[in-house]
Design an enzyme around this catalytic site. Structure first.
Site, PDB file in Angstrom:
ATOM      1  N   GLU A   1     -90.569 -12.801 -63.990  1.00 25.85           N
ATOM      2  CA  GLU A   1     -91.953 -12.385 -63.792  1.00 25.85           C
ATOM      3  C   GLU A   1     -92.128 -11.913 -62.347  1.00 25.85           C
ATOM      4  O   GLU A   1     -92.251 -12.738 -61.440  1.00 25.85           O
ATOM      5  CB  GLU A   1     -92.899 -13.548 -64.073  1.00 25.85           C
ATOM      6  CG  GLU A   1     -92.920 -13.982 -65.523  1.00 25.85           C
ATOM      7  CD  GLU A   1     -93.849 -15.165 -65.742  1.00 25.85           C
ATOM      8  OE1 GLU A   1     -94.775 -15.052 -66.561  1.00 25.85           O
ATOM      9  OE2 GLU A   1     -93.665 -16.201 -65.087  1.00 25.85           O
TER      10      GLU A   1
ATOM     11  N   ASP B   1     -89.199 -17.811 -64.072  1.00 27.85           N
ATOM     12  CA  ASP B   1     -90.636 -18.015 -64.063  1.00 27.85           C
ATOM     13  C   ASP B   1     -91.173 -17.667 -62.671  1.00 27.85           C
ATOM     14  O   ASP B   1     -90.619 -18.093 -61.650  1.00 27.85           O
ATOM     15  CB  ASP B   1     -90.941 -19.472 -64.400  1.00 27.85           C
ATOM     16  CG  ASP B   1     -92.416 -19.746 -64.550  1.00 27.85           C
ATOM     17  OD1 ASP B   1     -93.020 -19.179 -65.472  1.00 27.85           O
ATOM     18  OD2 ASP B   1     -92.957 -20.529 -63.749  1.00 27.85           O
TER      19      ASP B   1
END
Length: 711
Positions: A434, A405
């Site tokens: 990400e 994340d």
């Protein structure tokens, strides 16, 4: 004269900035470290900076204050905590946490700023029950606190009582691997007793390259919570482990559905222990995705059948992983090392204030995560904590990869070391995240984001370019995207179709190889694919929306790179127009298995595309040379893209394959090479079986559709 800021440079050097150095009088200045006054040995000036040399070392266990006349300023340890001097004195490779043995357990906590630490032993893991714990003092060696407690402590619970900067806090061990209810007390367990039958026997099939994976992002609770899921353990790890389940309408659900679909990897949304303030494990009625970490090395208790039992959540998560592995699926863990739920209340901050979180020189926290804090991954013991945690999940739970994340919060060096250390497991673990460009306090060249992808060749990055080009920008609900007959997007689709890994179509390569491109058009964030298509094209029919949905993920599944699917997109999943459903109700977030019955034709189409990709290696090219040698673009019509994967690419059994994407709301005619071509994908059907055989030349491609042909 005003004291602007001061920082500790090394143990005997302080940097002090003032507003007017011409007024500085060295004799008026004193340095106090706790109750001890430190004499200065010398000083030099540069512009408005004064470099003070001290006669004795600063002890970071106490605040250091500079006084001048009636002015005073606290000395910041922020920069020093990232220095070689700090690392050399305080870094340790000693095993941290609890080292359990029947005859006695050793507790180790890294807390260099603490002046005293005690181990507190409890009989109960329920923090609401009154209990006076047994207390054992710990000894300190260069910031490493240790105590050995005799006797068999299995089944007991523990915390640390930490005194730091005159405050006493009771904290949970960051290295705890088990806990009581709501994660507020660590638990002492024998991990060997938490393995289900077959746990070490069943292994997921390993892939040779990331491009061999087809990733399916799912939430443990969402998969089974629907009343008609046919799953007994609704919302639980064990629900994910149930085989052969189906709804009252006869469609497969849960694990059976995933197996029928045919994906290779299941990415589980957070299963680590997240904040009890989001969901109370005692009364788990509230919903939350769980991107707010509390205990990094412990499974979340709301997904277990008994959150009070510290081994239950461990066993049941392992049981789910065992079942997935038994059925030939790899399991990827969604990890959130970039931030904490609320930094000031976190165990990390209470153990060592100011160390674990990235800040500016003025003490204000860096907030690239948008959650009020960024983890300082560049610091050596933070980096070690992240790596230790990943290795623990990979070895103890046998996860097959990790999705990061907000990976762009982390530094390149940490991510590089993670890639290297994970190789020590002997498994070909996937690692991707990400890689957004985030405003965190790191040099631009040190951020682990997509712009620095060439420095992280073994990591994958979510490709927001293909996402926004296919369905329209996530930041603009009116943007139709390529599948909505959006103008001027064909060249970008071409660039994405080759994994954004070559300098084509006036665009520089974004990735070193297509293996780095995680291709997706929807995930848990933002609107579902179906909802975004409805919002951007409010006047089209449901049949047209279905065609757009199929084309969108059809592009994902036939482009070079790593395809990633959001669970439920294969049956037009909706969240009723809720864009950010992180704490919405189950009725918004759950997998609606009745919807699968309604859109079974869309599901079958996805299933066919997945079978096509799995059976034909030409769709899984993994390096630039293969793409350059084997992919040729053909002339296309308006809002269409056509390319040929030629010459038995990647040793495929088919000699030449043509892929055509028609994003236009009308039929397009595409000129293809002469010869006999077998159609295996058209607007209505997808797979590996021949639908029809046609002759080369002009071929008509239906509106809003994909076509795949081979010879």
């Amino acid at each position: 004269m005003q004291l602007l800021r001061c920082s500790l440079i090394n143990f005997t050097t302080i940097s002090l900035f003032v507003d007017d150095i011409s007024q500085f009088d060295y004799r008026k200045l004193t340095v106090k470290n706790g109750e001890v006054t430190i004499l200065t040995d010398d000083y030099t000036t540069y512009a408005n900076e004064i470099i003070l040399k001290l006669k004795s070392m600063v002890d970071i266990k106490f605040h250091c204050i500079i006084s001048y006349d009636d002015l005073s300023k606290s000395v910041s340890y922020h920069s020093f905590c990232s220095s070689k001097e700090f690392h050399d004195k305080y870094y340790t490779e000693e095993k941290l946490g609890v080292d359990y043995h029947k005859e006695g357990s050793t507790f180790r906590l890294w807390a260099p700023a603490s002046t005293s630490v005690n181990v507190l032993i409890y009989e109960s893991g329920d923090f609401t029950l009154p209990e006076k714990p047994r207390k054992y003092p710990m000894s300190d060696t260069n910031g490493l606190w240790e105590a050995r407690v005799k006797g068999n402590l299995k089944g007991y619970f523990y915390t640390y009582e930490v005194k730091v900067y005159n405050e006493v806090n009771e904290v949970v061990d960051p290295y705890a691997v088990a806990c009581g209810v709501n994660g507020l007390r660590g638990a002492i367990v024998d991990l060997k007793e938490t393995n289900p039958t077959g746990f070490r026997t069943y292994k997921a099939p390993e892939i040779n390259n990331y491009t061999d994976a087809i990733i399916y992002e799912a939430n443990v609770r969402d998969l089974s919570i629907h009343p008609d899921s046919g799953i007994k353990h609704k919302g639980k790890y064990l629900g994910l482990a149930e085989e052969g389940t189906e709804s009252s309408k006869g469609v497969s659900t849960g694990l059976a559905h995933i197996l029928e679909l045919g994906v290779t990897h299941v990415q589980l949304m957070p299963v680590f222990d997240y904040s009890y303030l989001s969901v109370d494990e005692r009364h788990p009625y509230k919903y939350n995705w769980g991107y707010d970490p509390q205990n990094y090395n412990i499974p979340e208790g709301t997904y277990s059948t008994d959150p009070y039992n510290p081994t239950c959540r461990i066993y049941e998560l392992k049981k789910a992983i065992t079942q997935l592995h038994k059925n030939g699926l790899a399991v990827i863990m969604d990890v959130v090392y970039n931030h904490i739920y609320k930094y000031e209340d976190s165990n990390l901050e209470k153990i060592f204030p100011g160390y674990y979180f990235r800040a500016y020189e003025d003490g204000s926290l860096s907030n690239g995560s948008g959650c009020g804090n960024d983890i300082a991954s560049e610091r050596s013991m933070v980096r070690r904590f992240i790596i230790d945690s990943l290795l623990y999940w990979a070895t103890e739970y046998d996860f097959d990869g990790f999705r990061f994340d907000l990976m762009g919060i982390h530094d390149v060096d940490t991510m590089t070391e993670i890639c290297e250390k994970l190789k020590s497991t002997g498994k070909n673990l996937m690692l991707y995240g990400e890689g957004w460009h985030l405003n965190t306090n790191l040099r631009e060249d040190q951020k682990a984001n997509i712009y620095n992808s060439f420095k992280l060749k073994e990591a994958g990055f979510f490709n927001d370019l293909i996402r926004d080009t296919i369905k329209g920008s996530v930041f603009n609900i009116h943007d139709k995207g390529f599948v909505g007959d959006g103008e001027g997007k064909a060249d970008t689709i071409k660039f994405c179709a080759v994994g954004c890994s070559l300098d084509w179509f006036n665009k520089p390569a974004a990735f070193y190889s297509p293996s780095q491109s995680i291709n997706y058009c929807s995930c848990h964030d933002n609107y579902t694919l179906w909802d975004k298509l409805k919002l951007s094209s409010p006047y089209v029919s449901e049949e047209e929306l279905k065609a757009m949905n199929k084309l969108a993920d059809g592009i994902v599944l036939t482009s070079m790179g790593v395809p990633f699917l959001h669970a439920g997109s294969e049956f037009c999943r909706t969240k009723e127009g809720v864009e950010n459903s992180y704490n919405s109700t189950d009725t918004i977030n759950r997998m609606d298995w009745h919807r699968k019955s309604k859109y079974l034709d869309v599901f079958e189409y996805y299933k066919g595309l997945i079978r096509l990709r799995k059976e034909h290696r030409a769709f899984r090219l993994y390096d630039r040379a293969q793409i350059s040698d084997h992919i040729e673009f053909l002339p296309g019509g308006r809002s269409s893209v056509a390319f040929m994967i030629k010459d038995h690419a990647n040793n495929d059994t088919w000699k030449d394959i043509i892929v055509i994407y028609n994003g236009a709301a009308h039929v397009n005619t595409i000129l293809i090479p002469s010869g006999q071509w077998h159609v295996v994908v058209n607007k209505h059907k997808a797979g590996t079986e021949v639908i029809e055989t046609i002759e080369g030349g002009n071929v008509s491609v239906e509106a809003t559709s994909i076509m795949v042909l081979y010879r």
